[in-house]
Design a protein around this motif. Sequence first.
Motif, mmCIF file in Angstrom:
data_model
loop_
_atom_site.group_PDB
_atom_site.id
_atom_site.type_symbol
_atom_site.label_atom_id
_atom_site.label_comp_id
_atom_site.label_asym_id
_atom_site.label_seq_id
_atom_site.Cartn_x
_atom_site.Cartn_y
_atom_site.Cartn_z
ATOM 1 N N MET A 193 -62.027 88.318 5.642
ATOM 2 C CA MET A 193 -61.759 87.262 4.856
ATOM 3 C C MET A 193 -62.735 86.164 5.007
ATOM 4 S SD MET A 193 -58.325 85.133 4.458
ATOM 5 C CE MET A 193 -58.267 84.523 6.160
ATOM 6 N N PHE A 194 -62.885 85.894 6.039
ATOM 7 C CA PHE A 194 -64.135 84.726 6.473
ATOM 8 C C PHE A 194 -65.298 84.975 5.766
ATOM 9 C CE2 PHE A 194 -66.847 82.221 9.023
ATOM 10 C CZ PHE A 194 -66.172 80.938 8.796
ATOM 11 N N ILE A 195 -65.704 86.271 6.069
ATOM 12 C CA ILE A 195 -67.166 86.602 5.325
ATOM 13 C C ILE A 195 -67.114 86.504 3.779
ATOM 14 C CG2 ILE A 195 -68.893 88.563 5.221
ATOM 15 C CD1 ILE A 195 -67.755 89.444 7.982
ATOM 16 N N ASP A 196 -66.006 86.986 3.549
ATOM 17 C CA ASP A 196 -65.585 86.992 1.810
ATOM 18 C C ASP A 196 -65.691 85.726 1.375
ATOM 19 O OD1 ASP A 196 -65.027 87.941 -0.761
ATOM 20 O OD2 ASP A 196 -63.007 87.675 -0.405
ATOM 21 N N HIS A 197 -65.163 84.705 1.894
ATOM 22 C CA HIS A 197 -64.962 83.438 1.547
ATOM 23 C C HIS A 197 -66.542 82.584 1.660
ATOM 24 C CE1 HIS A 197 -60.471 83.432 1.603
ATOM 25 N NE2 HIS A 197 -60.872 83.964 0.463
ATOM 26 N N ILE A 198 -67.240 83.128 2.807
ATOM 27 C CA ILE A 198 -68.545 82.579 2.688
ATOM 28 C C ILE A 198 -69.368 82.798 1.592
ATOM 29 C CG2 ILE A 198 -70.816 82.932 3.877
ATOM 30 C CD1 ILE A 198 -69.311 83.095 6.369
ATOM 31 N N HIS A 199 -69.175 84.154 0.842
ATOM 32 C CA HIS A 199 -69.654 84.691 -0.315
ATOM 33 C C HIS A 199 -69.419 83.616 -1.518
ATOM 34 C CE1 HIS A 199 -69.820 86.851 -4.008
ATOM 35 N NE2 HIS A 199 -71.125 86.964 -3.595
#
Length: 263
Positions: free
Chosen positions: A23-29
């Motif tokens: 989720m954290f990686i997704d929200h970085i995007h």
Amino acid sequence: MNNILKTKRLSIFDIKIIGIILMFIDHIHQMFVPFGIPNWVDWFGRPVATLFFFVSVVGFSHTKSKKRYMLRLYISMILMSFLTFFLEKIVHYDQVVLINNIFRDLFIGTLMMAGIDLITSGKKHKNVLNILCGFLLILLPFISSILVSIALSNPTILQNPSIMTFIMAFMPAIFLAENGIMVLLIPLLYIFRNNRNIQILIIIIAALFYLFMGSIQWIMIFAIIPIMMYNGQKGKGMKYFFYIFYPAHIVLLYLISAFLYNH
């Protein structure tokens, strides 16, 4: 793969951690799209909702108080709605739109799971009222969607963002859910909560549907790997961690992105 699934076992805590990292990686995007971050970074987030839906089904099945569980999610849904609204109002960073509110998706799921429980209990004890209330709970997210749509068709409300936000914040409307109709996975997974193979099959069918529709959401299929490795154990306690981490990391990433963009 079979050997890995047999030797490596994951608790709910472990699955939550996997979901949080993805989720954290997704929200970085999401937050750094204005800087040209590649679209493939978004792929990491596609299994996230499915993982948290599964975790919610397990949590709802074993919680000591389903009412408190639902109330926590409902309050979190409301607070998250106002948080994103005021954050955008204060920062004025139009390049990123905050639609994030997984709490709404999870609360809608609990309404439907509670509805299933009432219907099951009503059939067992031949209680027609329970059955009717159960169906009402399941239909409530759709009824809420209709009510919100009617409210938003009013020009006065439509031209007043504060009123719009207030209405939407309190309504568990499925059309406002971050993951849309995908939320229906929750009641389906709950119905077959005692049959992991059927749960996996449901996720695969949903992934194939998105693949047929040409959506990268089909990557959700990889959620079946940690779900297949679930060992039936809760693991370490982190009851309130997600309730804090979710809004906190969104605010932090949003502010960093806004700061860098404007400087």
